[in-house]
Design an enzyme around this catalytic site. Sequence first.
Site, mmCIF file in Angstrom:
data_model
loop_
_atom_site.group_PDB
_atom_site.id
_atom_site.type_symbol
_atom_site.label_atom_id
_atom_site.label_comp_id
_atom_site.label_asym_id
_atom_site.label_seq_id
_atom_site.Cartn_x
_atom_site.Cartn_y
_atom_site.Cartn_z
ATOM 1 N N SER A 108 45.328 18.807 44.958
ATOM 2 C CA SER A 108 44.032 18.647 44.298
ATOM 3 C C SER A 108 43.410 20.036 44.140
ATOM 4 C CB SER A 108 43.136 17.762 45.168
ATOM 5 O OG SER A 108 41.854 17.684 44.604
ATOM 6 N N ALA A 109 43.050 20.400 42.895
ATOM 7 C CA ALA A 109 42.649 21.784 42.602
ATOM 8 C C ALA A 109 41.382 22.219 43.333
ATOM 9 C CB ALA A 109 42.466 21.954 41.093
ATOM 10 N N HIS A 110 40.447 21.293 43.577
ATOM 11 C CA HIS A 110 39.163 21.744 44.159
ATOM 12 C C HIS A 110 39.266 22.123 45.633
ATOM 13 C CE1 HIS A 110 37.598 18.115 46.437
ATOM 14 N NE2 HIS A 110 38.546 17.544 45.732
ATOM 15 N N ASN A 134 43.328 16.396 57.201
ATOM 16 C CA ASN A 134 42.030 16.878 56.740
ATOM 17 C C ASN A 134 40.965 16.901 57.823
ATOM 18 O OD1 ASN A 134 42.750 14.064 56.088
ATOM 19 N ND2 ASN A 134 40.588 13.835 55.640
ATOM 20 N N CYS A 151 35.047 12.755 52.697
ATOM 21 C CA CYS A 151 35.007 11.790 51.597
ATOM 22 C C CYS A 151 34.280 10.518 52.029
ATOM 23 C CB CYS A 151 36.417 11.454 51.131
ATOM 24 S SG CYS A 151 37.302 12.885 50.557
ATOM 25 N N GLN A 157 45.406 19.203 51.627
ATOM 26 C CA GLN A 157 44.724 20.167 52.505
ATOM 27 C C GLN A 157 45.554 21.423 52.746
ATOM 28 O OE1 GLN A 157 41.698 20.352 53.728
ATOM 29 N NE2 GLN A 157 40.981 18.380 52.978
ATOM 30 N N THR A 174 44.350 11.442 27.239
ATOM 31 C CA THR A 174 44.344 12.789 26.650
ATOM 32 C C THR A 174 44.236 13.830 27.757
ATOM 33 O OG1 THR A 174 43.364 11.951 24.634
ATOM 34 C CG2 THR A 174 43.108 14.308 25.042
ATOM 35 N N GLY A 202 43.454 14.507 43.985
ATOM 36 C CA GLY A 202 44.288 14.057 45.093
ATOM 37 C C GLY A 202 44.331 12.537 45.212
ATOM 38 N N THR A 203 43.208 11.902 44.996
ATOM 39 C CA THR A 203 43.163 10.439 45.137
ATOM 40 C C THR A 203 44.101 9.770 44.143
ATOM 41 O OG1 THR A 203 40.880 10.570 45.901
ATOM 42 C CG2 THR A 203 41.607 8.436 45.040
HETATM 43 N N1 PLP Z 1 44.012 13.720 50.556
HETATM 44 C C1 PLP Z 1 43.431 14.520 51.459
HETATM 45 C C2 PLP Z 1 44.190 14.923 52.686
HETATM 46 C C3 PLP Z 1 42.119 14.968 51.259
HETATM 47 O O1 PLP Z 1 41.539 15.755 52.173
HETATM 48 C C4 PLP Z 1 41.421 14.553 50.093
HETATM 49 C C5 PLP Z 1 40.008 14.950 49.877
HETATM 50 O O2 PLP Z 1 39.268 15.187 50.801
HETATM 51 C C6 PLP Z 1 42.088 13.734 49.175
HETATM 52 C C7 PLP Z 1 43.373 13.329 49.439
HETATM 53 C C8 PLP Z 1 41.420 13.278 47.921
HETATM 54 O O3 PLP Z 1 41.398 14.305 46.975
HETATM 55 P P1 PLP Z 1 40.385 14.284 45.733
HETATM 56 O O4 PLP Z 1 39.038 14.606 46.272
HETATM 57 O O5 PLP Z 1 40.882 15.345 44.815
HETATM 58 O O6 PLP Z 1 40.475 12.938 45.120
#
Ligand code: PLP
Length: 392
Positions: free
Chosen positions: A197-199, A149, A323, A177, A235, A69-70
């Site tokens: 973001s997959a996780h 989030n 985070c 989210q 890659t 996501g970042t």
């Molecule tokens: N955006 C939102 C709304 C999130 O909640 C998060 C992670 O908590 C991210 C972005 C960042 O995602 P990643 O952990 O995959 O970098």
Amino acid sequence: MTYLDHAATTPLDPEVLESMMPFLSGITGNPSSVHAVGRIARSASDDARESMARTLACEPQELVITSGGTESDNLAIKGSARASARRGRHVVTSAIEHHAVLHSCASLEREGFEVSYVPVDEYGVVSPEDLAASLREDTILVSIMLANNEIGTVQRLSDLARITRDRGIPFHTDAVQAAGHLEIDVDDLGVDLLSLSAHKFYGPRGVGLLYVRDGVELEPLLDGGGQELERRSGTENIAGTVGMARALGMATDRLEHRARREGEMRDMLIEKIAGATGDVVATGHPTRRLPSVASFCFRGIDAESLLINLDLDGIQASSGSACTSGSVIVSHVIQALGLPEAFEAGSLRLSVGDSNTPEEISAAADIIIAHIVRLRGIAQEVTEAEFGAVGG
Ligand code: PLP
């Protein structure tokens, strides 16, 4: 252990791991290689992309696979702003975005762009009027998240995106989210760029995607071999891409069931905890919210003490953005809601998921209530002792 931090990260689904295994060990091939092993990797990556494109209702070539996501947020914001800089240098976002968005915007400000931060109401909602008022002749990008989030509020995104569409301004949404809890169709939402973001939906960590509507200009962040149609060099992470596609497919199949189950547990948490503790604000929108997130601000509670006490009792929760957790600084999201100051330091986020059961949630709510009552009692004693000391 009661894990109530699914918004921070979800456990990898065993079925997802199984789909990834063939690409994690042995000779897995580089999709850029022309030989047979490379072609196997290419074909797995193509299949995964097609499946994700079907889910999001877009074309496979409109997806850029990233490290999460970042990176997706960084690429969307910096990449599209820089590519459009000759047309204008004004970007609009909201006050409650994730730091991946806000810090990308700050980075653009250092490069000479101007950024407007649209406020939110007490529920964390961006109004179409405020968004419309923030737009200028030189606005080249708007970024508003789909679901928050920290407080779970879901924006009326299609109404917001319509405003920018009428003016030809690309619209990015951080849907990190939302995935796994809400249906995501890029056309229904009306967005031009979308981060996942997959996780966050039982997929692997370290992989995500950015949807880029055909025709939206993007300057890559990384220089290199020109993979991902010149938009993201490096890659390819085939195991991650395959796992993300499987997780997204499963999330879509289970969406209704999961959302109903999560919603019941969320409502139980909100009703029990808010009902029993008093002097509490259930943060976020009362109805337009993620089914998985219950969030609160308690008067007279220090969030960090509460989290530590809950952890000692086997309950994993969060305060503010996970985070940046570990910090007791009141988050920008809570600040933006305009709550009375006495409530701001006591924010708690409980995010439910597949691993939870209603029985476990009910028991956890009782433990949380007991801790809040006890911590408030201690705070009261300290205040009285201080008052006594001053008075004496
Ligand atoms: N955006 C939102 C709304 C999130 O909640 C998060 C992670 O908590 C991210 C972005 C960042 O995602 P990643 O952990 O995959 O970098």
